[in-house]
Scaffold this motif. Structure first.
Motif, mmCIF file in Angstrom:
data_model
loop_
_atom_site.group_PDB
_atom_site.id
_atom_site.type_symbol
_atom_site.label_atom_id
_atom_site.label_comp_id
_atom_site.label_asym_id
_atom_site.label_seq_id
_atom_site.Cartn_x
_atom_site.Cartn_y
_atom_site.Cartn_z
ATOM 1 N N SER A 1 0.644 -1.134 -0.116
ATOM 2 C CA SER A 1 0.024 -0.129 -0.045
ATOM 3 C C SER A 1 0.858 1.178 -0.135
ATOM 4 O O SER A 1 0.675 2.292 -0.731
ATOM 5 C CB SER A 1 -0.931 0.084 1.339
ATOM 6 N N ARG A 2 1.965 1.144 0.910
ATOM 7 C CA ARG A 2 2.792 2.393 0.745
ATOM 8 C C ARG A 2 3.548 2.508 -0.475
ATOM 9 O O ARG A 2 3.709 3.829 -0.930
ATOM 10 C CB ARG A 2 3.670 2.064 2.014
ATOM 11 N N SER A 3 3.989 1.508 -0.998
ATOM 12 C CA SER A 3 4.742 1.644 -2.277
ATOM 13 C C SER A 3 3.674 2.164 -3.352
ATOM 14 O O SER A 3 4.224 2.933 -4.315
ATOM 15 C CB SER A 3 5.507 0.023 -2.750
ATOM 16 N N ILE A 4 2.585 1.582 -3.455
ATOM 17 C CA ILE A 4 1.653 2.240 -4.404
ATOM 18 C C ILE A 4 1.483 3.848 -4.349
ATOM 19 O O ILE A 4 1.267 4.643 -5.248
ATOM 20 C CB ILE A 4 0.388 1.582 -4.544
ATOM 21 N N GLU A 5 1.282 4.134 -2.924
ATOM 22 C CA GLU A 5 1.259 5.422 -2.828
ATOM 23 C C GLU A 5 2.172 6.362 -2.955
ATOM 24 O O GLU A 5 2.330 7.651 -3.809
ATOM 25 C CB GLU A 5 0.961 5.701 -1.144
ATOM 26 N N THR B 1 3.138 -13.825 -0.904
ATOM 27 C CA THR B 1 2.641 -12.769 0.041
ATOM 28 C C THR B 1 2.773 -11.534 -0.388
ATOM 29 O O THR B 1 1.630 -10.747 -0.649
ATOM 30 C CB THR B 1 3.012 -12.773 1.469
ATOM 31 N N VAL B 2 3.750 -11.029 -1.046
ATOM 32 C CA VAL B 2 3.929 -9.530 -1.683
ATOM 33 C C VAL B 2 3.213 -9.599 -3.038
ATOM 34 O O VAL B 2 2.576 -8.652 -3.212
ATOM 35 C CB VAL B 2 5.192 -9.314 -1.886
ATOM 36 N N LEU B 3 3.415 -10.804 -3.718
ATOM 37 C CA LEU B 3 2.866 -10.633 -4.943
ATOM 38 C C LEU B 3 1.370 -10.665 -4.939
ATOM 39 O O LEU B 3 0.724 -9.974 -5.997
ATOM 40 C CB LEU B 3 3.407 -11.983 -5.915
ATOM 41 N N ILE C 1 -1.273 -7.746 -6.898
ATOM 42 C CA ILE C 1 -2.461 -7.921 -7.654
ATOM 43 C C ILE C 1 -3.733 -7.591 -6.743
ATOM 44 O O ILE C 1 -4.513 -6.895 -7.743
ATOM 45 C CB ILE C 1 -2.614 -9.462 -7.684
ATOM 46 N N GLU C 2 -3.989 -7.812 -5.611
ATOM 47 C CA GLU C 2 -5.062 -7.476 -5.037
ATOM 48 C C GLU C 2 -5.207 -5.874 -4.957
ATOM 49 O O GLU C 2 -6.442 -5.617 -5.070
ATOM 50 C CB GLU C 2 -5.232 -8.247 -3.855
ATOM 51 N N GLN C 3 -4.148 -5.295 -4.700
ATOM 52 C CA GLN C 3 -4.298 -4.029 -4.830
ATOM 53 C C GLN C 3 -4.200 -3.197 -5.874
ATOM 54 O O GLN C 3 -3.965 -1.780 -6.124
ATOM 55 C CB GLN C 3 -3.154 -3.324 -3.788
ATOM 56 N N ARG C 4 -4.064 -3.807 -7.023
ATOM 57 C CA ARG C 4 -4.117 -3.463 -8.481
ATOM 58 C C ARG C 4 -2.987 -2.406 -8.794
ATOM 59 O O ARG C 4 -3.152 -1.369 -9.242
ATOM 60 C CB ARG C 4 -5.676 -2.697 -8.764
ATOM 61 N N LEU D 1 6.559 -13.235 -17.081
ATOM 62 C CA LEU D 1 5.265 -13.641 -17.229
ATOM 63 C C LEU D 1 4.797 -12.072 -16.632
ATOM 64 O O LEU D 1 4.738 -11.585 -15.709
ATOM 65 C CB LEU D 1 4.851 -14.677 -16.322
ATOM 66 N N GLN D 2 3.592 -11.735 -17.663
ATOM 67 C CA GLN D 2 2.719 -10.402 -17.131
ATOM 68 C C GLN D 2 1.378 -10.751 -16.666
ATOM 69 O O GLN D 2 0.826 -11.751 -17.201
ATOM 70 C CB GLN D 2 2.721 -9.594 -18.620
ATOM 71 N N CYS D 3 1.157 -9.991 -15.645
ATOM 72 C CA CYS D 3 -0.098 -10.606 -14.986
ATOM 73 C C CYS D 3 -0.760 -9.122 -14.282
ATOM 74 O O CYS D 3 -0.258 -8.203 -14.232
ATOM 75 C CB CYS D 3 0.076 -11.557 -14.161
ATOM 76 N N GLY D 4 -1.663 -9.478 -13.570
ATOM 77 C CA GLY D 4 -2.511 -8.440 -12.846
ATOM 78 C C GLY D 4 -3.297 -7.350 -13.656
ATOM 79 O O GLY D 4 -3.403 -7.812 -14.869
ATOM 80 N N VAL D 5 -3.605 -6.444 -13.257
ATOM 81 C CA VAL D 5 -4.573 -5.524 -13.961
ATOM 82 C C VAL D 5 -3.720 -4.973 -15.403
ATOM 83 O O VAL D 5 -2.795 -4.533 -15.121
ATOM 84 C CB VAL D 5 -4.984 -4.094 -13.135
#
Length: 510
Positions: free
Chosen positions: A292-296, A327-329, A333-336, A414-418
């Motif tokens: 969360s902090r990294s996305i911010e 856990t981090v990956l 993904i979940e935090q987009r 491998l590319q994944c996520g949103v």
């Protein structure tokens, strides 16, 4: 004057005794196994302990006899047969050249544990003594994560440790080890040692020698080396993922024919370390908070800013982690998260699926979490795009392990996520992604990503930190978890802080 003749040999492993199974010869072969002149061909010009020995030997006109160099990625206890195979190859070379040898230098690790024994290095040097004799000078260089035993101190003439973490001085340490040995051979030095053991096991990110408490400790050690007769003040924070009696902080000091000076310097630094003990217990975010902090932070980056770097400490293969922790990956993904990358996930099954499917096609896979239940659950039904496939071979160009080879096995980008915005490097082998070249070899410019996740504790700092806008060590679960209190030690000496509550009055005990 005839040139000195020196034998160099290395059997190196950082053993995580909490890992399942055994480390076998096959594991050593995946990373490094060289004999005789293969050693010089492979390691000359590299930032390794053996590389430093080769370099100084050439400068000093020393006749160098390379024996065995064997190193495996940190992991489970070393299989007895594997250890004895390498030991016996080394002993055979000592026997063959005994009449010509003036000394032996051994770049080892210091935290090797062998099946049926709590110590790998001490008995190794003892066995060399049995063949070479008590008068043959032997110096040993060690990783500062060594859990140094009394036997190793007793059987070695001098122990010389790395001074940096990240370990960017491996070749320099090899040179120091040979330099002390040559001083003995030439009659200029008579090293003696004294070791103190403050009852402390630091949380691993606090062992970073570039800043914080460990930087202060190292500065004090260098000042102590300015004293008359002091050759080397070694600082070992130890390796907490090894359940052995010698686990923990140790300070062996090498002095020139002055045991009292060695004792005084060792106790001086031990007392300082103990006074600073609370600074070695840090508070670091768990995966959800860290992502969360990294996305911010990433959302606030300017165009010229470097990426936010997250260190997935608990799954660091360089500390025995499985390298398939999720856990981090999963949080990315979940935090987009977008414009993010993860190095690495070791998953041979997914690699095989992607190779069969081919580049440019989509796959649905169950990724990671397959080694055990300590690194997060598998990510099921992950939709991804196979962007690239490599052989997993590349050289380190950064300051740690410069010019050494990496063997990831077949490797998939491998590319994944949103919107496929998360790049994952999926491998067959466990390798710590401490050098940024791991990204480039799959076609990614790491500086162009906003968030980089690396499975590493501190080594990543050498190559990543100069490029990063922010660095966040993550308190993630796994076999390389950062806090020694997260492990069920059965064989260590107690009390030991912070595993045990201590008010400070128990030490110093002299």
């Amino acid at each position: 004057m005839p040139a000195e003749t020196v034998l160099v040999g290395s059997i190196s492993h950082e053993t995580n005794t909490f890992a399942d199974g055994l480390t076998t010869r096959e594991d050593f072969q995946k990373r490094r196994e060289r004999f005789g002149e293969e050693v010089r061909a492979e390691l000359a010009g590299t930032n390794t302990g053996v590389g430093g020995v080769i370099e100084l030997a050439a400068e000093e006109n020393v006749t160098l006899i390379p024996s065995v160099v064997a190193s495996a990625t940190p992991g489970a206890t070393v299989e007895r047969d594997t250890y004895e195979y390498y030991r016996d190859r080394l002993l055979a070379d000592v026997r063959e050249h005994r009449d010509d040898l003036d000394g032996i230098v051994l770049p080892l690790h210091g935290a090797m544990v062998v099946e049926g024994s709590h110590d790998g290095e001490g008995p190794l040097v003892s066995s060399i003594r049995d063949v070479g004799g008590d008068e043959l000078p032997i110096t040993v260089t060690l990783d500062l994560h060594g859990n140094v035993t009394d036997e190793l101190i007793r059987e070695s003439d001098a122990v010389i440790a790395y001074e940096t973490y990240p370990h960017v001085d491996m070749a320099t340490t090899g040179r120091r080890g040979l330099d002390v040995l040559l001083g003995m051979i030439r009659g200029n030095r008579s090293p003696v040692m004294h070791i103190e053991r403050p009852p402390l096991s630091p949380v691993t990110p606090t062992q970073n020698t570039r800043e914080g408490p460990m930087a202060e400790v190292m500065e004090h050690a260098r000042r102590l080396e300015e004293r008359d007769s002091i050759i080397k003040v070694n600082v070992f924070p130890g390796f907490s993922r090894s359940d052995v009696p010698s686990m923990g902080f140790s300070i062996p000091v090498v002095a020139d024919d002055d045991p009292d000076a060695a004792k005084v310097a060792s106790r001086d630094l031990a007392a300082k370390v103990w006074e600073m003990r609370d600074e070695f217990v840090g508070d670091f975010p768990e995966p959800k908070e860290a992502v969360s902090r990294s996305i911010e932070l990433a959302s606030e980056l300017d165009e010229d800013d470097g990426p936010v770097v997250l260190a997935d400490v608990g799954d660091n293969p360089g500390g025995g982690g499985a390298a398939d922790g999720t856990t981090v990956l999963r949080e990315l993904i979940e935090q987009r998260a977008t414009n993010a990358g993860m190095a690495i996930i070791r998953d041979p099954e997914v690699v095989e699926t992607c190779v069969r499917t081919g580049v440019g096609r989509r796959v649905s896979v169950t990724l990671g979490g397959k080694t055990d239940d300590r690194h997060g659950e598998p990510i099921e039904g992950l939709d991804g795009y196979v962007k690239g496939i490599t052989d997993g071979e590349f050289l380190n160009y950064g300051p740690k392990g410069t010019n050494t080879r990496n063997h990831l096995g077949r490797t998939v980008r491998l590319q994944c996520g949103v919107d496929d915005e998360i790049e994952v490097i999926v491998t067959e082998n466990r390798v710590q992604p401490a050098d940024t070249e791991i990204w480039r070899h799959v076609g990614i410019q790491p500086e162009r990503l906003s968030i980089l996740v690396v499975k590493s504790t501190n080594h990543y700092r050498a190559d990543y930190e100069p490029r990063a806008s922010h660095v966040i060590p993550v308190n993630s679960p796994g076999l390389a978890a950062m806090d020694p209190r997260q492990f069920d030690h059965q064989h260590i000496r107690h009390p030991k802080y912070p595993i045990d509550p201590m008010d400070g009055s128990e030490y110093p005990d002299w």
